[in-house]
Design a protein around this motif. Structure first.
Motif, short mmCIF file in Angstrom:
data_model
loop_
_atom_site.label_atom_id
_atom_site.label_comp_id
_atom_site.label_asym_id
_atom_site.label_seq_id
_atom_site.Cartn_x
_atom_site.Cartn_y
_atom_site.Cartn_z
N SER A 51 -37.83 -0.54 21.80
CA SER A 51 -36.29 -0.15 22.10
C SER A 51 -35.49 -0.48 21.01
O SER A 51 -35.89 -1.39 20.31
N GLY A 52 -34.23 -0.23 21.07
CA GLY A 52 -33.29 -0.55 19.96
C GLY A 52 -33.46 0.25 18.68
O GLY A 52 -34.11 1.37 18.62
N ARG A 53 -33.42 -0.42 17.58
CA ARG A 53 -33.50 0.27 16.35
C ARG A 53 -33.82 -0.87 15.22
O ARG A 53 -33.74 -2.14 15.21
N ALA A 54 -34.37 -0.37 14.12
CA ALA A 54 -34.60 -0.99 12.81
C ALA A 54 -33.38 -1.81 12.22
O ALA A 54 -32.40 -0.84 11.98
N GLY A 55 -33.30 -2.95 11.93
CA GLY A 55 -32.16 -3.63 11.09
C GLY A 55 -32.64 -4.40 10.02
O GLY A 55 -33.90 -4.77 10.14
N ILE A 56 -31.90 -4.44 8.99
CA ILE A 56 -32.13 -5.16 7.98
C ILE A 56 -31.23 -6.55 7.66
O ILE A 56 -29.99 -6.27 7.68
#
Length: 165
Positions: A51-56
């Motif tokens: 769940s959520g999203r990819a972050g950098i």
């Protein structure tokens, strides 16, 4: 209890495959882009988020040396986690198999210049450990609600004493 010692191996894609991906160019680029001025090595890691999203993010980590004590490992059940050194600093990568929710059979790897890693979702691993000098790392991981961190503290620590070869 006394510490158990393990020796780190040189990081290879084959040896690391049960735990994640080694991100490095291999052979010729898959595509030549930007008017022939850039080679693209395509899709080198399997990002996996429940769940959520990819972050950098950018991590700024203090140097570690051998012998290196491993008294705790962690894992992220909701997402994979990639570490890419910005400064070219090698890193010590400690991983473990899972047995009924507990880390077992620790292994240690030493990255080489040009190598990055992506840890599979749910893989037990040690903390970020640049070898010999501080390092900055681009980290791609899950950003989202909910707890995505489990820690396991060993009753007796492990010590990475050397690197093979």
């Amino acid at each position: 209890m006394s510490a158990k010692t393990i020796t780190a191996r040189v990081l290879t894609a084959e040896a690391f495959a049960p735990f994640g991906d080694v991100i490095e160019p291999d052979g010729s680029p898959d595509k030549i882009i930007n008017q022939g001025m850039c080679g693209r090595f395509h899709d080198l890691a399997c990002l996996d988020f429940g769940s959520g999203r990819a972050g950098i993010s950018l991590f700024d980590a203090k140097a570690r040396t051998l012998p290196h004590t491993v008294d705790m490992v962690e894992r992220h059940p909701e997402g994979s986690q990639a570490f890419m050194p910005v400064d070219g600093v090698p890193m010590l990568v400690v991983v473990a198999e899972d047995e009924a929710g507990r880390p077992v059979n620790l292994k240690a790897f030493a990255s080489q210049p040009g190598q990055s890693i992506n840890l599979h979702r749910g893989t037990w691993h040690g903390v970020l450990a640049p070898l010999g000098q501080p390092g900055r790392f681009v980290v791609v991981d899950r950003i989202g609600d909910g707890d995505n961190l489990e820690e396991f503290w060993f009753p007796a620590p492990f010590v990475v004493d050397a690197i093979e070869g």
